[in-house]
Write an enzyme that holds these catalytic residues in place. Structure first.
Site, PDB file in Angstrom:
ATOM      1  CE  LYS A  36      -1.803  -1.321   3.978  1.00 20.85           C
ATOM      2  NZ  LYS A  36      -0.840  -2.370   4.399  1.00 20.85           N
TER       3      LYS A  36
ATOM      4  CG  HIS B 179       1.213  -1.055  11.857  1.00 22.95           C
ATOM      5  ND1 HIS B 179       1.670   0.191  12.253  1.00 22.95           N
ATOM      6  CD2 HIS B 179       1.594  -1.177  10.556  1.00 22.95           C
ATOM      7  CE1 HIS B 179       2.287   0.783  11.243  1.00 22.95           C
ATOM      8  NE2 HIS B 179       2.263  -0.039  10.204  1.00 22.95           N
TER       9      HIS B 179
ATOM     10  CD  GLU C 221       2.239  -6.558   8.413  1.00 19.57           C
ATOM     11  OE1 GLU C 221       1.676  -5.456   8.596  1.00 19.57           O
ATOM     12  OE2 GLU C 221       1.708  -7.641   8.677  1.00 19.57           O
TER      13      GLU C 221
END
Ligand code: PLP
Length: 488
Positions: free
Chosen positions: A69, A198, A273
């Site tokens: 993304k 996250h 990530e």
């Protein structure tokens, strides 16, 4: 419909170069500001490789799964795939983008805790088994559409402050909610293999990773007691800094220590990530001032005040959507200026190089004949090209007076810019010009997915500067660039 054509070319360079130099060559090869009017990016693949090497050096146990993304430019994805990263995909489209490059499904995590049923079925048919969840309805949906999924429980653990907090949307409470979800997954016979979090994108706290890893440990222990005997994956998410001049050294130390303390067993796989970390500094945006307006107003003291509005060819509906969505602070530097040349003063406007790293040079007479403006910076604002009043890139800047035709550079524009940009009002998104040096290219081109591409080799012309007859150009300014590959 947004159409951003892939620039199917990597320019393989010889000798030293910088993104600013490459941008200057591109402007010059368009004949200066007249022919070259569109904004463009310079993507430096060296930056990706350097960041990958640094990551491996500082966190050898943590495998990066790049968050698509952040920037889905295909050459960036191909390069990271060739370097060996995995990928974090959030949708069916991102899964297709990455698998179509030839990346194996085992190298993908479907890291969206709230997925559409059709996207889950698509992941199943593509062989992407690993996916996150953070709620009961998601567990029931996965049970129905992909009962063999390898599940990763996403918990919430927020940094004290972050550029873009994510905990407001995703992640279950590790104490109040997570045990119940682990129990339900066991009852449903679903396979929970790990825990993810996250901390927030652009996190401004490092200790948060230690807190989150400790929660993961507690949930591994609880999960085993509830029947998830094979929990073996810790996913530490994103949040890492990406701008030039930032470092992951401090955060890597916190993560390594926490992993040694809570997950000493080598059988536990650790992934991350990162998005911003890889993409931000690799992209430099070049834009041109195509219009300006002097606004005169009456000051509080009764005198006249002048404020200059500069209009550039990219704005908040394009790359600078990052100002609105990603809360980025952007800062321009001068690339090219337009003004009278000291030597060929008879020429009204001459393009002047304004890169302080190289000697100032007038492109018309091709000698060092120009001195930087001694005029003081003035209050000004920078606006995008559309007809919308919201399209303001910088409401309060300070720059020396600029002429129409001046080119500006914005560094660190690779993260959360292109994917969310639009063609609003008919303005195209900037193209990406990708550069790599010979040494790195010789390694990359042997790796999949580059090794499966067909190449055509060519030579780029040096910038066609409008030299006066007989003028001697500095050979360094005519640095040749080799165009070496065309990707299928
Ligand atoms: N992983 C997930 C699930 C995300 O939502 C994001 C960003 O929104 C990322 C990774 C990438 O984060 P960053 O760019 O901070 O590394």
């Amino acid at each position: 419909m947004k159409v951003l054509e892939e620039e199917p070319r990597v320019e393989v360079t010889q000798g030293a170069w910088s993104a600013a130099q490459a941008a200057r060559d591109i402007v010059a090869s368009g004949g200066g500001c007249v022919a070259q009017e569109e904004p463009f990016y310079v993507c430096d693949l060296r930056e990706l490789a350097a960041r990958h090497a640094r990551w491996r050096d500082l966190m050898p146990r943590v495998e990066p799964f790049y968050a698509v993304k952040c920037n889905d430019d295909k050459l960036l994805l191909r390069t990271l795939a060739a370097l060996g990263t995995g990928f974090d995909c959030a949708s069916r489209g991102e899964i297709d983008l990455v698998t179509n490059l030839g990346v194996a499904p085992e190298r993908i995590i479907f890291a969206n805790p709230a997925k559409m049923a059709s996207h889950i079925r698509h992941a199943a048919s593509a062989g992407v088994d690993t996916m996150t969840f953070d709620s009961e309805p998601e567990l029931l949906k996965i049970k129905q559409h992909m009962p063999h999924a390898q599940l990763v429980l996403r918990i919430r653990c927020d940094a004290a402050s972050a550029q873009c907090p994510l905990g407001i949307k995703f992640g279950c409470d590790p104490v109040a909610e997570a045990p119940r979800l682990l129990k339900l997954a066991a009852v449903l016979g679903l396979d929970v293999i790990g825990v993810s979090f996250h901390v927030g994108s652009g996190a401004e706290e490092t200790e948060v990773y230690a807190r989150a890893i400790q929660y993961c440990r507690a949930l591994f222990t609880l999960g085993a007691a509830l029947g998830h005997a094979r929990m073996r994956l810790v996913d530490i998410g994103g949040g890492f800094p990406g701008g030039s001049g930032t470092s992951i050294k401090e955060v890597a130390e916190v993560i390594n220590t926490a992993l040694e303390t809570h997950f000493p067993e080598p059988g536990v796989r650790v992934i991350a990530e990162p998005g911003r970390y890889f993409a931000a500094a690799a992209y430099t945006l070049a834009v041109m001032v195509h219009a300006k307006r002097e606004v005169v107003s009456v000051s509080a003291a009764g005198g006249e005040e002048t404020h200059t509005m500069y209009f550039i060819n990219d704005g908040v509906y394009g790359s600078f959507n990052c100002v609105l969505y990603d809360h980025q602070q952007v800062e321009p530097t001068l690339l090219y200026m337009v003004g009278p040349c000291a030597r060929s003063a008879r020429i009204a406007t001459t393009i002047l190089l304004a890169n302080p790293a190289v000697k100032q040079q007038c492109l018309h007479c091709c000698v060092s004949a120009w001195r930087p403006s001694s005029e003081k910076p003035q209050p000004c604002s920078i606006w995008g090209p559309t007809c919308d009043g919201l399209d303001c890139v910088l409401p309060a800047a300070s720059l020396p007076p600029l002429q129409v035709g001046t080119w500006l550079l914005f560094k660190d524009m690779g993260a959360y810019t292109l994917p969310a940009g639009s063609n609003f009002n008919g303005f195209p998104l900037p193209r990406v010009k990708t550069f790599v040096d010979e040494a790195l290219w010789s390694v990359l081109k042997e790796q999949s997915p580059f090794s499966e591409c067909q190449f055509s080799v060519g030579r780029a012309a040096p910038p066609s500067l409008p030299c006066a007859a007989g003028a001697v150009r500095d050979p360094a300014e005519c640095r040749a660039v080799f165009v070496e590959c065309a990707l299928k």
